[in-house]
Motif scaffolding. Structure first.
Motif, PDB file in Angstrom:
ATOM      1  N   PHE A 119      54.315  47.650  41.655  1.00 14.18           N
ATOM      2  CA  PHE A 119      54.877  46.772  40.612  1.00 14.18           C
ATOM      3  C   PHE A 119      54.413  47.216  39.224  1.00 14.18           C
ATOM      4  CE2 PHE A 119      54.388  42.853  38.044  1.00 14.18           C
ATOM      5  CZ  PHE A 119      55.728  42.545  37.893  1.00 14.18           C
ATOM      6  N   LEU A 120      53.101  47.534  39.107  1.00 11.72           N
ATOM      7  CA  LEU A 120      52.551  47.954  37.815  1.00 11.72           C
ATOM      8  C   LEU A 120      53.145  49.285  37.349  1.00 11.72           C
ATOM      9  CD1 LEU A 120      48.785  47.005  38.275  1.00 11.72           C
ATOM     10  CD2 LEU A 120      50.420  45.946  36.703  1.00 11.72           C
ATOM     11  N   LYS A 121      53.393  50.185  38.282  1.00 12.18           N
ATOM     12  CA  LYS A 121      53.994  51.467  37.918  1.00 12.18           C
ATOM     13  C   LYS A 121      55.361  51.280  37.276  1.00 12.18           C
ATOM     14  CE  LYS A 121      51.743  54.661  41.163  1.00 12.18           C
ATOM     15  NZ  LYS A 121      51.943  55.600  42.291  1.00 12.18           N
ATOM     16  N   THR A 126      58.870  51.249  32.395  1.00  9.67           N
ATOM     17  CA  THR A 126      59.886  50.567  31.585  1.00  9.67           C
ATOM     18  C   THR A 126      59.349  50.144  30.220  1.00  9.67           C
ATOM     19  OG1 THR A 126      59.312  48.486  32.698  1.00  9.67           O
ATOM     20  CG2 THR A 126      61.170  49.749  33.586  1.00  9.67           C
ATOM     21  N   ARG A 127      58.135  49.624  30.180  1.00 12.80           N
ATOM     22  CA  ARG A 127      57.589  49.109  28.915  1.00 12.80           C
ATOM     23  C   ARG A 127      57.038  50.208  28.017  1.00 12.80           C
ATOM     24  NH1 ARG A 127      56.396  43.557  29.442  1.00 12.80           N
ATOM     25  NH2 ARG A 127      58.132  42.644  30.606  1.00 12.80           N
ATOM     26  N   ASN A 132      57.893  59.350  35.503  1.00 13.48           N
ATOM     27  CA  ASN A 132      57.292  59.060  36.804  1.00 13.48           C
ATOM     28  C   ASN A 132      56.015  59.874  37.018  1.00 13.48           C
ATOM     29  OD1 ASN A 132      57.596  57.622  39.403  1.00 13.48           O
ATOM     30  ND2 ASN A 132      57.733  59.696  40.250  1.00 13.48           N
ATOM     31  N   GLY A 133      56.039  61.118  36.573  1.00 13.86           N
ATOM     32  CA  GLY A 133      54.870  61.981  36.709  1.00 13.86           C
ATOM     33  C   GLY A 133      53.688  61.491  35.881  1.00 13.86           C
TER      34      GLY A 133
END
Length: 266
Positions: A119-121, A126-127, A132-133
């Protein structure tokens, strides 16, 4: 009275877990507030607080008992039964005990933690507009240093608990040379036991941090001998410790052995 005290404890608990840097507020509040209460009254207040926390979220109860009650309990233990123990030894012993307990606690909650990490990822991506890396790298670093980060969190709480309650004696705070064993063990694991490099790195960093913090106190004491400005001396010693951590570590480690250099003139 018991209910109001318990509500105050629950409120501070929520504040402390929401803002980790002020996590010392709860043990300080409890030690000051409950110092005039007897054992029976303390048990009642803690029992009500634990019941409220368990009702809100059972995970809160585990953290309250395994972290905040341990800090408070060890404070009383050293004060009443091991009063000759140097203050920094009390702080770092408390930090290591709470680190071990919370590390074990998080192991049993690893599935819940894994779901929270996912969830935190997504929030980070987004924020903060990270790839992703980049997000994976951030969480890899956190995972690699998890024990050390737990120790920092525990150390902040323990240090400021003692500092707020006993800051008048800060100049006389001392430490045992035996903490060098922790550093040596971490160095040995990191150097020669490659399969356990994770533990070696974390133990080594904890050993370094212990003597850096004590080294800052040593610098502060030396400055105070020449400059009678407590706030400025504290600030300068922290800045020096941050800018020259290796030198501060060596200074703290040497001082823990009470090494004194005397120049004899013939």
């Amino acid at each position: 009275m018991f209910l109001l005290s318990s509500i105050g404890i629950v409120f501070l608990f929520i504040v402390c877990i929401s803002m980790p840097l002020v996590s010392f507020l709860l043990p300080v509040y409890k030690i000051k507030k409950m110092s005039t209460l007897g054992i029976k009254e303390r048990l009642i207040v803690n029992g009500i607080s634990m019941g409220i926390l368990a009702y809100i979220d059972p995970m809160f109860l585990g953290m309250y008992v395994g972290f905040f009650l341990v800090i408070e309990g060890l404070y009383y233990y050293f004060k009443n039964f091991k009063n000759n123990t140097p203050i920094f030894d009390r702080i770092f012993t408390t930090a290591i005990v709470t680190t071990a307990i919370m590390g074990l606690y998080s192991y049993f909650l690893r599935d819940d933690i894994s779901n929270s990490v996912v969830f935190l990822k997504e929030i980070y991506k987004t924020r903060l507009n990270l790839s992703n890396g980049e997000v994976n790298r951030i969480f890899d670093i956190l995972k690699e240093n998890y024990i050390f980060l737990l120790f920092i969190y525990s150390g902040i709480s323990s240090y400021f608990t003692y500092y707020i309650l006993d800051r008048k004696t800060y100049k006389s705070w001392d430490i045992s040379y035996k903490w060098t064993i922790l550093y040596i063990v971490g160095f040995f694991i990191q150097k020669y036991i490659k399969k356990e490099i994770y533990y070696g790195n974390n133990i080594l960093e904890i050993g370094k941090l212990i003597y850096i913090i004590f080294g800052i106190k040593v610098i502060y004491s030396k400055l105070s001998e020449r400059i009678n400005l407590r706030g400025i001396n504290k600030f300068i010693s922290i800045v020096i410790g941050g800018m020259f951590p290796s030198i501060t570590f060596i200074l703290g480690a040497i001082k823990s052995f009470n090494v004194k250099v005397r120049i004899i003139r013939k």
